[in-house]
Design a protein around this motif. Structure first.
Motif, PDB file in Angstrom:
ATOM      1  N   CYS A 166       0.824  -1.201   0.000  1.00  0.00           N
ATOM      2  CA  CYS A 166       0.000   0.000   0.000  1.00  0.00           C
ATOM      3  C   CYS A 166       0.863   1.258   0.000  1.00  0.00           C
ATOM      4  O   CYS A 166       0.445   2.293  -0.512  1.00  0.00           O
ATOM      5  CB  CYS A 166      -0.933  -0.005   1.197  1.00  0.00           C
ATOM      6  SG  CYS A 166      -0.103  -0.219   2.792  1.00  0.00           S
ATOM      7  N   CYS A 167       2.082   1.162   0.574  1.00  0.00           N
ATOM      8  CA  CYS A 167       2.963   2.326   0.644  1.00  0.00           C
ATOM      9  C   CYS A 167       4.331   1.908   1.166  1.00  0.00           C
ATOM     10  O   CYS A 167       4.480   0.816   1.727  1.00  0.00           O
ATOM     11  CB  CYS A 167       2.372   3.407   1.555  1.00  0.00           C
ATOM     12  SG  CYS A 167       2.207   2.901   3.287  1.00  0.00           S
TER      13      CYS A 167
ATOM     14  N   THR B 247       8.862  -9.538  -5.183  1.00  0.00           N
ATOM     15  CA  THR B 247       8.500  -8.479  -6.113  1.00  0.00           C
ATOM     16  C   THR B 247       7.372  -7.691  -5.466  1.00  0.00           C
ATOM     17  O   THR B 247       6.351  -8.267  -5.063  1.00  0.00           O
ATOM     18  CB  THR B 247       8.030  -9.029  -7.469  1.00  0.00           C
ATOM     19  OG1 THR B 247       9.128  -9.693  -8.108  1.00  0.00           O
ATOM     20  CG2 THR B 247       7.533  -7.901  -8.377  1.00  0.00           C
ATOM     21  N   VAL B 248       7.566  -6.394  -5.332  1.00  0.00           N
ATOM     22  CA  VAL B 248       6.544  -5.519  -4.755  1.00  0.00           C
ATOM     23  C   VAL B 248       5.591  -5.081  -5.860  1.00  0.00           C
ATOM     24  O   VAL B 248       6.015  -4.544  -6.888  1.00  0.00           O
ATOM     25  CB  VAL B 248       7.177  -4.279  -4.100  1.00  0.00           C
ATOM     26  CG1 VAL B 248       6.107  -3.251  -3.733  1.00  0.00           C
ATOM     27  CG2 VAL B 248       7.982  -4.681  -2.870  1.00  0.00           C
ATOM     28  N   LEU B 249       4.317  -5.324  -5.658  1.00  0.00           N
ATOM     29  CA  LEU B 249       3.272  -4.849  -6.573  1.00  0.00           C
ATOM     30  C   LEU B 249       2.658  -3.587  -5.988  1.00  0.00           C
ATOM     31  O   LEU B 249       2.091  -3.608  -4.892  1.00  0.00           O
ATOM     32  CB  LEU B 249       2.190  -5.903  -6.762  1.00  0.00           C
ATOM     33  CG  LEU B 249       0.947  -5.431  -7.547  1.00  0.00           C
ATOM     34  CD1 LEU B 249       1.299  -5.126  -9.003  1.00  0.00           C
ATOM     35  CD2 LEU B 249      -0.179  -6.454  -7.467  1.00  0.00           C
ATOM     36  N   TYR B 250       2.762  -2.489  -6.730  1.00  0.00           N
ATOM     37  CA  TYR B 250       2.140  -1.236  -6.303  1.00  0.00           C
ATOM     38  C   TYR B 250       0.875  -1.049  -7.131  1.00  0.00           C
ATOM     39  O   TYR B 250       0.904  -0.551  -8.257  1.00  0.00           O
ATOM     40  CB  TYR B 250       3.112  -0.070  -6.512  1.00  0.00           C
ATOM     41  CG  TYR B 250       2.608   1.240  -5.952  1.00  0.00           C
ATOM     42  CD1 TYR B 250       2.680   1.515  -4.598  1.00  0.00           C
ATOM     43  CD2 TYR B 250       2.045   2.199  -6.785  1.00  0.00           C
ATOM     44  CE1 TYR B 250       2.209   2.708  -4.083  1.00  0.00           C
ATOM     45  CE2 TYR B 250       1.567   3.403  -6.273  1.00  0.00           C
ATOM     46  CZ  TYR B 250       1.652   3.644  -4.925  1.00  0.00           C
ATOM     47  OH  TYR B 250       1.182   4.831  -4.421  1.00  0.00           O
ATOM     48  N   PHE B 251      -0.240  -1.485  -6.565  1.00  0.00           N
ATOM     49  CA  PHE B 251      -1.553  -1.330  -7.204  1.00  0.00           C
ATOM     50  C   PHE B 251      -2.509  -0.787  -6.151  1.00  0.00           C
ATOM     51  O   PHE B 251      -2.961  -1.507  -5.265  1.00  0.00           O
ATOM     52  CB  PHE B 251      -2.073  -2.661  -7.741  1.00  0.00           C
ATOM     53  CG  PHE B 251      -3.475  -2.570  -8.306  1.00  0.00           C
ATOM     54  CD1 PHE B 251      -3.732  -1.833  -9.441  1.00  0.00           C
ATOM     55  CD2 PHE B 251      -4.532  -3.220  -7.681  1.00  0.00           C
ATOM     56  CE1 PHE B 251      -5.025  -1.731  -9.960  1.00  0.00           C
ATOM     57  CE2 PHE B 251      -5.827  -3.129  -8.188  1.00  0.00           C
ATOM     58  CZ  PHE B 251      -6.067  -2.385  -9.326  1.00  0.00           C
TER      59      PHE B 251
ATOM     60  N   GLU C 273      -1.767  13.209  -7.395  1.00  0.00           N
ATOM     61  CA  GLU C 273      -0.433  13.612  -6.938  1.00  0.00           C
ATOM     62  C   GLU C 273       0.016  12.784  -5.740  1.00  0.00           C
ATOM     63  O   GLU C 273       1.199  12.459  -5.600  1.00  0.00           O
ATOM     64  CB  GLU C 273      -0.409  15.102  -6.574  1.00  0.00           C
ATOM     65  CG  GLU C 273      -0.642  16.042  -7.740  1.00  0.00           C
ATOM     66  CD  GLU C 273      -2.112  16.225  -8.088  1.00  0.00           C
ATOM     67  OE1 GLU C 273      -2.383  16.896  -9.104  1.00  0.00           O
ATOM     68  OE2 GLU C 273      -2.981  15.709  -7.346  1.00  0.00           O
ATOM     69  N   GLU C 274      -0.936  12.440  -4.877  1.00  0.00           N
ATOM     70  CA  GLU C 274      -0.632  11.613  -3.717  1.00  0.00           C
ATOM     71  C   GLU C 274      -0.241  10.200  -4.161  1.00  0.00           C
ATOM     72  O   GLU C 274       0.682   9.594  -3.604  1.00  0.00           O
ATOM     73  CB  GLU C 274      -1.846  11.552  -2.782  1.00  0.00           C
ATOM     74  CG  GLU C 274      -1.643  10.713  -1.537  1.00  0.00           C
ATOM     75  CD  GLU C 274      -0.736  11.353  -0.496  1.00  0.00           C
ATOM     76  OE1 GLU C 274      -0.339  10.650   0.454  1.00  0.00           O
ATOM     77  OE2 GLU C 274      -0.418  12.556  -0.623  1.00  0.00           O
TER      78      GLU C 274
ATOM     79  N   LYS D 253       4.071   6.284  -4.644  1.00  0.00           N
ATOM     80  CA  LYS D 253       4.801   5.358  -5.516  1.00  0.00           C
ATOM     81  C   LYS D 253       6.298   5.663  -5.486  1.00  0.00           C
ATOM     82  O   LYS D 253       7.129   4.752  -5.389  1.00  0.00           O
ATOM     83  CB  LYS D 253       4.290   5.438  -6.956  1.00  0.00           C
ATOM     84  CG  LYS D 253       4.957   4.435  -7.887  1.00  0.00           C
ATOM     85  CD  LYS D 253       4.541   4.606  -9.332  1.00  0.00           C
ATOM     86  CE  LYS D 253       5.384   5.665 -10.002  1.00  0.00           C
ATOM     87  NZ  LYS D 253       5.264   5.633 -11.479  1.00  0.00           N
ATOM     88  N   GLN D 254       6.648   6.940  -5.545  1.00  0.00           N
ATOM     89  CA  GLN D 254       8.056   7.341  -5.525  1.00  0.00           C
ATOM     90  C   GLN D 254       8.726   6.944  -4.214  1.00  0.00           C
ATOM     91  O   GLN D 254       9.862   6.466  -4.196  1.00  0.00           O
ATOM     92  CB  GLN D 254       8.184   8.850  -5.743  1.00  0.00           C
ATOM     93  CG  GLN D 254       9.621   9.319  -5.899  1.00  0.00           C
ATOM     94  CD  GLN D 254      10.285   8.719  -7.120  1.00  0.00           C
ATOM     95  OE1 GLN D 254       9.786   8.866  -8.228  1.00  0.00           O
ATOM     96  NE2 GLN D 254      11.403   8.021  -6.927  1.00  0.00           N
TER      97      GLN D 254
END
Length: 200
Positions: free
Chosen positions: A27-28, A46-50, A58-59, A64-65
């Motif tokens: 999640c973050c 492997t990290v999934l960012y969904f 913008e958040e 994600k960054q």
């Protein structure tokens, strides 16, 4: 059920020379910090960012960054963590929770959100041939580990993939994530992610 003990049983059987592949929905960055430190000893991650729930856009990109920065920092310390991003689909989240806008935090709206994210994780795990999938969400004291594990197990059964049981808040996981956030100088958001949690 004590999901931490269930995870312990799986870890006990792992050959450190042949680490299983794990798709970890995150999640973050802050929530993933402790989980990555802990599980990378036993799994190829492997990290999934969904996270289509996150608002505003913008958040989403800020979080994600932060996630990518954390992975780079950990890899520089000798970890081997990969990153996989899925597209930002905020409208799909809004469509799914339509009619549940006034639900309180941790209510049915959140359960729908959990299912959307874990379903994508399960699908990616199936497509990528991963041995397990799971989520960082259970590290939060505001998230119900039983609900998350039940959703994950249901998705795993329907897809034919393996869910990794978890309750990462156990053994001071949340406290450790706060401490690691300071170590890595991570931005810690003050709301879960969606516009409803922001307003509340």
């Amino acid at each position: 059920m004590n999901y931490q003990l269930e995870l312990d049983k799986i870890i006990e059987k792992i050959d450190p020379e042949h680490k299983p592949r794990l798709l970890l929905h995150s999640c973050c960055g802050p929530c993933s910090s402790y989980v990555l430190k802990y599980l990378s000893e036993f799994f190829k991650i492997t990290v999934l960012y969904f996270n289509p729930c996150i608002y505003p856009v913008e958040e989403y990109y800020h979080r994600k960054q932060v996630q990518q920065d954390l992975i780079r920092a950990m890899n520089a310390e000798g970890k081997d963590i990969n990153f996989l991003e899925s597209e930002y689909e905020h409208s799909s989240f809004l469509n799914l929770v339509s009619g549940y806008e006034d639900e309180p935090e941790c209510g049915e709206r959140c359960h729908i959100c959990y299912r959307q994210r874990l379903l994508r994780a399960g699908e990616e795990a199936l497509d990528g041939g991963y041995d397990f999938f799971t989520t960082t969400l259970t590290v939060s004291p505001y998230k119900n580990a039983q609900v998350l594990n039940e959703i994950g197990q249901d998705i795993a059964r329907s897809l034919g993939v393996s869910w990794l049981p978890c309750d990462f808040k156990k053994r001071e996981g949340y406290k450790q994530s706060v401490e690691l956030s300071k170590v890595y100088d991570l931005y810690r958001q003050d709301y879960c992610g969606c516009e409803f949690s922001l307003a509340e």
